[in-house]
Motif scaffolding. Structure first.
Motif, PDB file in Angstrom:
ATOM      1  N   CYS A  91       0.843  -1.194   0.000  1.00  0.00           N
ATOM      2  CA  CYS A  91       0.000   0.000   0.000  1.00  0.00           C
ATOM      3  C   CYS A  91       0.879   1.244   0.000  1.00  0.00           C
ATOM      4  CB  CYS A  91      -0.895  -0.013   1.230  1.00  0.00           C
ATOM      5  SG  CYS A  91      -1.950   1.442   1.389  1.00  0.00           S
ATOM      6  N   THR A  92       0.500   2.252  -0.780  1.00  0.00           N
ATOM      7  CA  THR A  92       1.295   3.476  -0.842  1.00  0.00           C
ATOM      8  C   THR A  92       1.040   4.381   0.358  1.00  0.00           C
ATOM      9  OG1 THR A  92      -0.416   4.483  -2.214  1.00  0.00           O
ATOM     10  CG2 THR A  92       1.467   3.507  -3.345  1.00  0.00           C
ATOM     11  N   ASP A  93      -0.090   4.209   1.046  1.00  0.00           N
ATOM     12  CA  ASP A  93      -0.399   5.057   2.201  1.00  0.00           C
ATOM     13  C   ASP A  93       0.247   4.538   3.484  1.00  0.00           C
ATOM     14  OD1 ASP A  93      -1.852   6.635   0.519  1.00  0.00           O
ATOM     15  OD2 ASP A  93      -3.800   5.884   1.165  1.00  0.00           O
ATOM     16  N   CYS A  94      -0.021   3.279   3.829  1.00  0.00           N
ATOM     17  CA  CYS A  94       0.477   2.738   5.095  1.00  0.00           C
ATOM     18  C   CYS A  94       1.730   1.887   4.930  1.00  0.00           C
ATOM     19  CB  CYS A  94      -0.606   1.923   5.793  1.00  0.00           C
ATOM     20  SG  CYS A  94      -1.110   0.432   4.920  1.00  0.00           S
ATOM     21  N   LYS A  95       2.158   1.631   3.697  1.00  0.00           N
ATOM     22  CA  LYS A  95       3.385   0.899   3.364  1.00  0.00           C
ATOM     23  C   LYS A  95       3.371  -0.575   3.779  1.00  0.00           C
ATOM     24  CE  LYS A  95       5.476   4.725   2.044  1.00  0.00           C
ATOM     25  NZ  LYS A  95       4.589   5.454   1.194  1.00  0.00           N
ATOM     26  N   ARG A 124       7.883  -1.842 -12.618  1.00  0.00           N
ATOM     27  CA  ARG A 124       7.064  -2.196 -11.454  1.00  0.00           C
ATOM     28  C   ARG A 124       5.593  -1.897 -11.734  1.00  0.00           C
ATOM     29  NH1 ARG A 124      10.289  -0.348  -6.028  1.00  0.00           N
ATOM     30  NH2 ARG A 124      12.247  -1.348  -6.517  1.00  0.00           N
ATOM     31  N   ILE A 125       4.724  -2.804 -11.316  1.00  0.00           N
ATOM     32  CA  ILE A 125       3.298  -2.653 -11.597  1.00  0.00           C
ATOM     33  C   ILE A 125       2.611  -1.894 -10.468  1.00  0.00           C
ATOM     34  CG2 ILE A 125       3.128  -4.675 -13.081  1.00  0.00           C
ATOM     35  CD1 ILE A 125       1.987  -6.222 -10.741  1.00  0.00           C
ATOM     36  N   GLU A 126       1.489  -1.269 -10.790  1.00  0.00           N
ATOM     37  CA  GLU A 126       0.649  -0.561  -9.831  1.00  0.00           C
ATOM     38  C   GLU A 126      -0.788  -1.004 -10.042  1.00  0.00           C
ATOM     39  OE1 GLU A 126       1.007   3.615 -10.227  1.00  0.00           O
ATOM     40  OE2 GLU A 126       3.109   3.668  -9.613  1.00  0.00           O
ATOM     41  N   MET A 127      -1.470  -1.289  -8.936  1.00  0.00           N
ATOM     42  CA  MET A 127      -2.875  -1.693  -8.993  1.00  0.00           C
ATOM     43  C   MET A 127      -3.632  -0.967  -7.897  1.00  0.00           C
ATOM     44  SD  MET A 127      -2.654  -5.786  -9.317  1.00  0.00           S
ATOM     45  CE  MET A 127      -2.608  -6.556 -10.901  1.00  0.00           C
ATOM     46  N   LYS A 128      -4.884  -0.650  -8.166  1.00  0.00           N
ATOM     47  CA  LYS A 128      -5.734  -0.061  -7.155  1.00  0.00           C
ATOM     48  C   LYS A 128      -6.495  -1.196  -6.479  1.00  0.00           C
ATOM     49  CE  LYS A 128      -8.488   3.946  -6.268  1.00  0.00           C
ATOM     50  NZ  LYS A 128      -9.049   5.170  -6.824  1.00  0.00           N
ATOM     51  N   LYS A 129      -6.189  -1.437  -5.193  1.00  0.00           N
ATOM     52  CA  LYS A 129      -6.779  -2.555  -4.468  1.00  0.00           C
ATOM     53  C   LYS A 129      -7.198  -2.089  -3.078  1.00  0.00           C
ATOM     54  CE  LYS A 129      -5.281  -6.729  -5.278  1.00  0.00           C
ATOM     55  NZ  LYS A 129      -6.224  -7.210  -6.276  1.00  0.00           N
ATOM     56  N   TYR A 130      -7.980  -2.922  -2.404  1.00  0.00           N
ATOM     57  CA  TYR A 130      -8.484  -2.601  -1.071  1.00  0.00           C
ATOM     58  C   TYR A 130      -7.413  -2.881  -0.023  1.00  0.00           C
ATOM     59  CZ  TYR A 130     -11.421  -2.535   3.069  1.00  0.00           C
ATOM     60  OH  TYR A 130     -11.947  -2.241   4.288  1.00  0.00           O
ATOM     61  N   CYS A 140      -6.046   0.490   5.995  1.00  0.00           N
ATOM     62  CA  CYS A 140      -6.549   1.842   5.729  1.00  0.00           C
ATOM     63  C   CYS A 140      -8.074   1.852   5.597  1.00  0.00           C
ATOM     64  CB  CYS A 140      -5.943   2.386   4.438  1.00  0.00           C
ATOM     65  SG  CYS A 140      -4.159   2.538   4.452  1.00  0.00           S
ATOM     66  N   ARG A 141      -8.657   0.702   5.342  1.00  0.00           N
ATOM     67  CA  ARG A 141     -10.096   0.522   5.134  1.00  0.00           C
ATOM     68  C   ARG A 141     -10.621   1.340   3.963  1.00  0.00           C
ATOM     69  NH1 ARG A 141     -11.971   0.746  11.399  1.00  0.00           N
ATOM     70  NH2 ARG A 141     -11.170  -1.293  11.995  1.00  0.00           N
ATOM     71  N   THR A 142      -9.834   1.385   2.880  1.00  0.00           N
ATOM     72  CA  THR A 142     -10.241   2.072   1.668  1.00  0.00           C
ATOM     73  C   THR A 142      -9.452   1.510   0.492  1.00  0.00           C
ATOM     74  OG1 THR A 142     -10.479   4.237   0.638  1.00  0.00           O
ATOM     75  CG2 THR A 142      -8.563   3.912   2.016  1.00  0.00           C
ATOM     76  N   HIS A 143      -9.865   1.864  -0.711  1.00  0.00           N
ATOM     77  CA  HIS A 143      -9.138   1.452  -1.907  1.00  0.00           C
ATOM     78  C   HIS A 143      -7.987   2.429  -2.131  1.00  0.00           C
ATOM     79  CE1 HIS A 143     -12.754  -0.943  -2.647  1.00  0.00           C
ATOM     80  NE2 HIS A 143     -11.979  -1.667  -3.442  1.00  0.00           N
ATOM     81  N   THR A 144      -6.779   1.895  -2.238  1.00  0.00           N
ATOM     82  CA  THR A 144      -5.593   2.704  -2.456  1.00  0.00           C
ATOM     83  C   THR A 144      -4.753   2.072  -3.560  1.00  0.00           C
ATOM     84  OG1 THR A 144      -4.370   1.506  -0.773  1.00  0.00           O
ATOM     85  CG2 THR A 144      -5.480   3.517  -0.064  1.00  0.00           C
ATOM     86  N   VAL A 145      -3.773   2.819  -4.034  1.00  0.00           N
ATOM     87  CA  VAL A 145      -2.850   2.308  -5.040  1.00  0.00           C
ATOM     88  C   VAL A 145      -1.818   1.426  -4.342  1.00  0.00           C
ATOM     89  CG1 VAL A 145      -1.119   2.929  -6.760  1.00  0.00           C
ATOM     90  CG2 VAL A 145      -3.196   4.283  -6.536  1.00  0.00           C
ATOM     91  N   HIS A 146      -1.610   0.241  -4.880  1.00  0.00           N
ATOM     92  CA  HIS A 146      -0.604  -0.681  -4.369  1.00  0.00           C
ATOM     93  C   HIS A 146       0.490  -0.826  -5.412  1.00  0.00           C
ATOM     94  CE1 HIS A 146      -3.717  -1.596  -1.514  1.00  0.00           C
ATOM     95  NE2 HIS A 146      -2.898  -2.392  -0.842  1.00  0.00           N
TER      96      HIS A 146
END
Length: 49
Positions: free
Chosen positions: A9-13, A29-35, A39-45
């Protein structure tokens, strides 16, 4: 050619997901938007090493 990667997760690492990718089709490197359950939300991973 296919290799296992870990997504963080890009927010909480935190590393939340594992997946496989084809190095020939996706050399960077790949990026995906996942839950993120922490964080209890959808973020970029992003792919980690």
């Amino acid at each position: 050619m296919r290799v296992g990667v870990t997504l963080a997760c890009t927010d909480c690492k935190r590393r939340n997901y594992t997946t496989i990718k084809n190095k020939k089709n996706d050399p960077s490197r790949i990026e995906m938007k996942k839950y993120c359950r922490f964080c209890r939300t959808h973020t970029v991973h992003k792919e980690t090493r």
